[in-house]
Write a protein that holds these residues in place. Structure first.
Motif, short mmCIF file in Angstrom:
data_model
loop_
_atom_site.label_atom_id
_atom_site.label_comp_id
_atom_site.label_asym_id
_atom_site.label_seq_id
_atom_site.Cartn_x
_atom_site.Cartn_y
_atom_site.Cartn_z
N UNK A 124 0.99 -1.39 -0.03
CA UNK A 124 0.13 -0.20 0.00
C UNK A 124 0.89 1.35 -0.05
N UNK A 125 1.91 1.46 0.77
CA UNK A 125 2.91 2.37 0.84
C UNK A 125 3.46 2.58 -0.62
N UNK A 126 4.03 1.41 -1.09
CA UNK A 126 4.84 1.58 -2.30
C UNK A 126 3.65 2.17 -3.36
N UNK A 127 2.65 1.70 -3.39
CA UNK A 127 1.78 2.01 -4.42
C UNK A 127 1.32 3.64 -4.36
N UNK A 128 1.32 4.17 -3.18
CA UNK A 128 0.91 5.58 -2.97
C UNK A 128 2.26 6.34 -3.22
N UNK A 129 3.49 5.93 -3.02
CA UNK A 129 4.79 6.52 -3.43
C UNK A 129 4.66 6.58 -4.72
N UNK A 130 4.57 5.54 -5.64
CA UNK A 130 4.59 5.60 -7.18
C UNK A 130 3.49 6.36 -7.64
N UNK A 131 2.21 6.23 -7.01
CA UNK A 131 1.10 7.33 -7.53
C UNK A 131 1.52 8.79 -7.35
N UNK A 158 4.87 9.84 -7.24
CA UNK A 158 5.64 10.21 -8.45
C UNK A 158 5.05 10.44 -9.95
N UNK A 159 3.91 9.58 -10.05
CA UNK A 159 3.44 9.73 -11.34
C UNK A 159 2.69 11.09 -11.48
N UNK A 160 2.08 11.49 -10.27
CA UNK A 160 1.41 12.75 -10.22
C UNK A 160 2.05 13.73 -10.34
N UNK A 161 3.21 13.77 -9.75
CA UNK A 161 4.38 14.98 -9.65
C UNK A 161 4.79 15.05 -11.11
N UNK A 162 4.98 14.03 -11.80
CA UNK A 162 5.56 14.45 -13.37
C UNK A 162 4.41 15.00 -13.96
N UNK A 163 3.04 14.50 -13.81
CA UNK A 163 1.92 14.84 -14.69
C UNK A 163 1.89 14.55 -16.14
N UNK A 164 2.52 13.04 -16.02
CA UNK A 164 2.41 12.56 -17.61
C UNK A 164 1.53 11.41 -17.62
N UNK A 165 0.76 11.27 -16.82
CA UNK A 165 -0.42 10.01 -16.72
C UNK A 165 -0.01 9.22 -15.37
N UNK A 166 -1.12 8.38 -14.97
CA UNK A 166 -1.14 7.55 -14.10
C UNK A 166 -1.02 6.11 -14.09
N UNK A 167 -1.16 5.82 -15.29
CA UNK A 167 -1.05 4.28 -15.48
C UNK A 167 0.35 3.40 -15.48
N UNK A 168 0.64 2.47 -15.45
CA UNK A 168 1.77 1.87 -15.19
C UNK A 168 2.60 1.96 -16.70
N UNK A 169 2.04 2.14 -17.72
CA UNK A 169 2.74 2.47 -18.94
C UNK A 169 3.07 4.08 -19.21
N UNK A 170 2.43 4.94 -18.36
CA UNK A 170 2.77 6.26 -18.58
C UNK A 170 4.09 6.63 -18.02
N UNK A 171 4.80 7.36 -18.62
CA UNK A 171 5.98 7.99 -18.00
C UNK A 171 5.75 8.84 -16.56
N UNK A 172 6.75 8.61 -15.75
CA UNK A 172 7.92 8.04 -15.66
C UNK A 172 7.80 6.53 -15.45
N UNK A 173 8.44 5.69 -16.12
CA UNK A 173 8.40 4.30 -15.66
C UNK A 173 9.05 4.11 -14.28
N UNK A 174 8.94 3.02 -13.63
CA UNK A 174 9.23 2.99 -12.31
C UNK A 174 10.00 1.65 -12.38
N UNK A 175 11.34 1.66 -12.25
CA UNK A 175 12.36 0.50 -11.91
C UNK A 175 12.53 0.13 -10.37
N UNK A 176 12.77 -0.91 -9.80
CA UNK A 176 13.48 -1.22 -8.66
C UNK A 176 14.68 -2.11 -8.76
N UNK A 177 15.60 -1.50 -8.02
CA UNK A 177 16.83 -2.44 -7.82
C UNK A 177 17.09 -2.42 -6.44
N UNK A 178 16.97 -3.59 -5.88
CA UNK A 178 17.36 -3.88 -4.21
C UNK A 178 18.65 -3.68 -4.07
#
Length: 83
Positions: free
Chosen positions: A46-53, A55-75
């Motif tokens: 839930x926290x991770x989804x909110x964080x990604x949302x 990020x997407x909202x701040x960029x203003x380029x869309x909110x779906x998974x395929x909209x930029x910015x793309x999200x990558x994860x490197x543990x």
């Protein structure tokens, strides 16, 4: 953006698990093609989804998974919080 822009090939890393005002402004200005997250950026689902949302909202380029910015994860990436 409808036209190509230089940062569309750029991936940025961000600090923490919540966006501060400076990071929101940076995402809105630069419009990166992606954001790279580390272990320190993610919590439970839930926290991770909110964080990604956020990020997407701040960029203003869309909110779906395929909209930029793309999200990558490197543990294994060293967190910016520890630099």
């Amino acid at each position: 953006p409808g036209e190509p822009w230089p940062a569309r090939h750029l991936f940025l890393a961000v600090k923490g698990s919540k966006l501060d005002d400076a990071t929101k402004a940076l995402l809105a200005e630069v419009l990166p093609g992606g954001v790279l997250l580390s272990r320190d950026n993610v919590g439970d689902a839930k926290e991770t989804k909110a964080f990604i949302d956020a990020i997407k909202a701040a960029s203003g380029m869309g909110s779906s998974a395929s909209d930029l910015p793309l999200i990558a994860y490197d543990p294994d990436r060293v967190s910016l919080d520890r630099m």
